[in-house]
Each structure stands twice: as C-alpha cells, then as structure tokens.
Design a protein around this motif. Structure first.
Motif, mmCIF file in Angstrom:
data_model
loop_
_atom_site.group_PDB
_atom_site.id
_atom_site.type_symbol
_atom_site.label_atom_id
_atom_site.label_comp_id
_atom_site.label_asym_id
_atom_site.label_seq_id
_atom_site.Cartn_x
_atom_site.Cartn_y
_atom_site.Cartn_z
ATOM 1 N N ASP A 1 5.056 -2.247 0.135
ATOM 2 C CA ASP A 1 4.021 -3.020 0.889
ATOM 3 C C ASP A 1 2.936 -3.106 0.265
ATOM 4 O O ASP A 1 1.865 -3.973 0.143
ATOM 5 N N ALA B 1 -3.598 1.057 2.929
ATOM 6 C CA ALA B 1 -2.849 1.812 4.167
ATOM 7 C C ALA B 1 -1.485 1.368 4.351
ATOM 8 O O ALA B 1 -0.823 1.612 5.261
ATOM 9 N N GLY B 2 -0.954 0.753 3.050
ATOM 10 C CA GLY B 2 0.232 0.554 3.003
ATOM 11 C C GLY B 2 1.543 1.702 3.502
ATOM 12 O O GLY B 2 1.200 2.681 3.043
ATOM 13 N N ILE B 3 2.505 1.178 3.976
ATOM 14 C CA ILE B 3 3.523 2.152 4.454
ATOM 15 C C ILE B 3 4.533 2.458 3.379
ATOM 16 O O ILE B 3 5.235 3.484 3.534
ATOM 17 N N SER B 4 4.308 1.585 2.199
ATOM 18 C CA SER B 4 5.441 1.880 1.264
ATOM 19 C C SER B 4 4.768 1.403 0.091
ATOM 20 O O SER B 4 3.952 0.869 -0.172
ATOM 21 N N LYS B 5 5.360 1.696 -1.263
ATOM 22 C CA LYS B 5 4.832 1.010 -2.549
ATOM 23 C C LYS B 5 5.193 -0.335 -2.515
ATOM 24 O O LYS B 5 4.350 -1.189 -3.077
ATOM 25 N N LYS C 1 0.826 -6.443 -0.789
ATOM 26 C CA LYS C 1 -0.625 -6.955 -0.368
ATOM 27 C C LYS C 1 -1.759 -7.092 -1.536
ATOM 28 O O LYS C 1 -2.467 -7.899 -1.606
ATOM 29 N N GLU D 1 -5.745 -3.337 3.408
ATOM 30 C CA GLU D 1 -4.458 -3.161 3.928
ATOM 31 C C GLU D 1 -3.629 -2.551 3.011
ATOM 32 O O GLU D 1 -2.756 -1.761 3.355
#
Length: 81
Positions: A23, A17-21, A27, A14
């Motif tokens: 995120d 595939a994070g949408i931001s640093k 994770k 996950e």
C-alpha cells in the motif's frame, strides 16, 4: 496543475499511514506520477506563456521531487519481493 500538485502531498500522507508495504509503495508511485503530471503542466505554462509566471525554479524543484519519489518507490519494491 492545482489538482496534480496538491495530490502529491496528499498521496505521500496516505502512504505514511499505509496498512502494508505494498500500500505504501502504491501511494508513493501515485505521488510520483502526479509529480510528473505537475511537471507537464509547468512546462506547458512555461512554453505557452499563458500566464506570466517564472517556472524555472519550480521545474527544478519538481524534478528533484520526482527523483526522490522514484527512489522511494524503487527501494520499496525491492523490499516487497
């Protein structure tokens, strides 16, 4: 142990595939915590002798994984600030 052990890889996937640093870092931090929980369960198995499983090598591996994940989290946190 199955839950925490498999959660490590799932959270790393996950994170990639994070949408931001932020995120990504979050994770990876969860992965690190799950690795620590897995280490706890392995130590419990080792000391309780509930099952006849050699845990020494697994404990070495999970400790190395904890160090790697912790390093990733620390490095990521520096780049967020």
């Amino acid at each position: 142990m199955l839950r925490s052990g498999t959660s490590i890889g799932a959270n790393v996937e996950e994170a990639t595939a994070g949408i931001s640093k932020r995120d990504f870092t979050h994770k990876m931090a969860i992965s690190s915590k799950e690795a620590r929980e897995t280490k706890y369960w392995l130590r419990l198995i080792q000391h309780s002798r509930i099952v006849d499983v050699e845990t020494s090598n697994l404990l070495v591996q999970v400790e190395e994984l904890i160090r790697i994940l912790t390093s990733i989290v620390k490095t990521s946190q520096v780049s967020i600030k």
